[in-house]
Design a protein around this motif. Structure first.
Motif, PDB file in Angstrom:
ATOM      1  N   SER A   9      13.794   1.604 -15.969  1.00  0.00           N
ATOM      2  CA  SER A   9      13.802   3.035 -16.276  1.00  0.00           C
ATOM      3  C   SER A   9      14.814   3.728 -15.381  1.00  0.00           C
ATOM      4  CB  SER A   9      12.409   3.654 -16.066  1.00  0.00           C
ATOM      5  OG  SER A   9      12.007   3.554 -14.720  1.00  0.00           O
ATOM      6  N   PHE A  32       4.107   9.059 -21.368  1.00  0.00           N
ATOM      7  CA  PHE A  32       3.523   7.716 -21.339  1.00  0.00           C
ATOM      8  C   PHE A  32       2.589   7.562 -20.146  1.00  0.00           C
ATOM      9  CE2 PHE A  32       4.133   3.255 -19.815  1.00  0.00           C
ATOM     10  CZ  PHE A  32       3.460   2.615 -20.842  1.00  0.00           C
ATOM     11  N   ILE A  42       6.242   9.934 -16.735  1.00  0.00           N
ATOM     12  CA  ILE A  42       7.038   8.850 -17.293  1.00  0.00           C
ATOM     13  C   ILE A  42       7.069   9.110 -18.800  1.00  0.00           C
ATOM     14  CG2 ILE A  42       7.346   6.358 -17.529  1.00  0.00           C
ATOM     15  CD1 ILE A  42       7.334   7.432 -14.587  1.00  0.00           C
ATOM     16  N   LYS A  44       8.535   8.055 -22.679  1.00  0.00           N
ATOM     17  CA  LYS A  44       8.869   6.802 -23.368  1.00  0.00           C
ATOM     18  C   LYS A  44       9.305   7.083 -24.792  1.00  0.00           C
ATOM     19  CE  LYS A  44       6.684   2.268 -23.932  1.00  0.00           C
ATOM     20  NZ  LYS A  44       7.375   1.447 -24.611  1.00  0.00           N
ATOM     21  N   LEU A  49      12.553   4.144 -21.106  1.00  0.00           N
ATOM     22  CA  LEU A  49      11.695   4.878 -20.180  1.00  0.00           C
ATOM     23  C   LEU A  49      12.532   5.785 -19.282  1.00  0.00           C
ATOM     24  CD1 LEU A  49       9.570   1.804 -19.100  1.00  0.00           C
ATOM     25  CD2 LEU A  49       8.715   3.740 -20.405  1.00  0.00           C
ATOM     26  N   SER A  70       7.817  -2.992 -20.748  1.00  0.00           N
ATOM     27  CA  SER A  70       8.081  -1.567 -20.938  1.00  0.00           C
ATOM     28  C   SER A  70       6.838  -0.763 -21.321  1.00  0.00           C
ATOM     29  CB  SER A  70       9.175  -1.358 -21.991  1.00  0.00           C
ATOM     30  OG  SER A  70       8.746  -1.843 -23.239  1.00  0.00           O
ATOM     31  N   ASN A  71       5.710  -1.442 -21.534  1.00  0.00           N
ATOM     32  CA  ASN A  71       4.435  -0.770 -21.795  1.00  0.00           C
ATOM     33  C   ASN A  71       3.513  -0.827 -20.582  1.00  0.00           C
ATOM     34  OD1 ASN A  71       4.759   0.095 -24.579  1.00  0.00           O
ATOM     35  ND2 ASN A  71       4.838  -2.087 -25.046  1.00  0.00           N
TER      36      ASN A  71
END
Length: 125
Positions: A9, A32, A42, A44, A49, A70-71
């Motif tokens: 990110s 997110f 954050i 998304k 991100l 990324s999750n």
């Protein structure tokens, strides 16, 4: 070493987190994680991100999260932040802030690229 750095990110030093949130929502980003009342979010959009930080960072920085996708889900395989730091030091890249290589668990360190851009390697596991 082919480093497994995890999620990537950009962490932005913002002046007005609410204005920045609204701006990035127009690009399809949604909240997110984070806490608006604590001045960090954050955002998304698919696998992209962006971290918004009001009053927390001196400069914008690149951020990698070893151990997360990324999750923010744990990866089965990743390079520990200490191994990444040791490998970089062997290649002549020395952190501004180091992690104790004898420790374990969550930790992070910061290096600076040739143009002065900070890079945070931030492990949460």
């Amino acid at each position: 070493m082919n480093m497994k750095l995890g999620a990537f990110s950009i962490s932005l030093n913002v002046k007005d987190i609410r204005a920045s949130k609204e701006f990035y929502e127009k690009f399809g980003f949604s909240v997110f994680a984070g806490n608006l009342d604590k001045n960090y979010l954050i955002m998304k959009n698919e696998d992209s991100l962006i971290g918004l930080f009001q009053g927390m960072l001196e400069r914008n920085m690149l951020t990698f999260n070893p151990g997360w996708d990324s999750n923010a889900r744990a990866l089965d395989s990743f390079d520990d932040v200490r191994a990444i730091q040791m490998s970089l030091k062997e290649d002549g890249i020395f952190p501004q802030q180091e992690v104790d290589e004898g420790s374990s668990g969550p930790a992070g360190f910061i290096v600076v690229d040739p143009d002065g851009n900070p890079i945070l390697i931030d492990q949460h596991l």
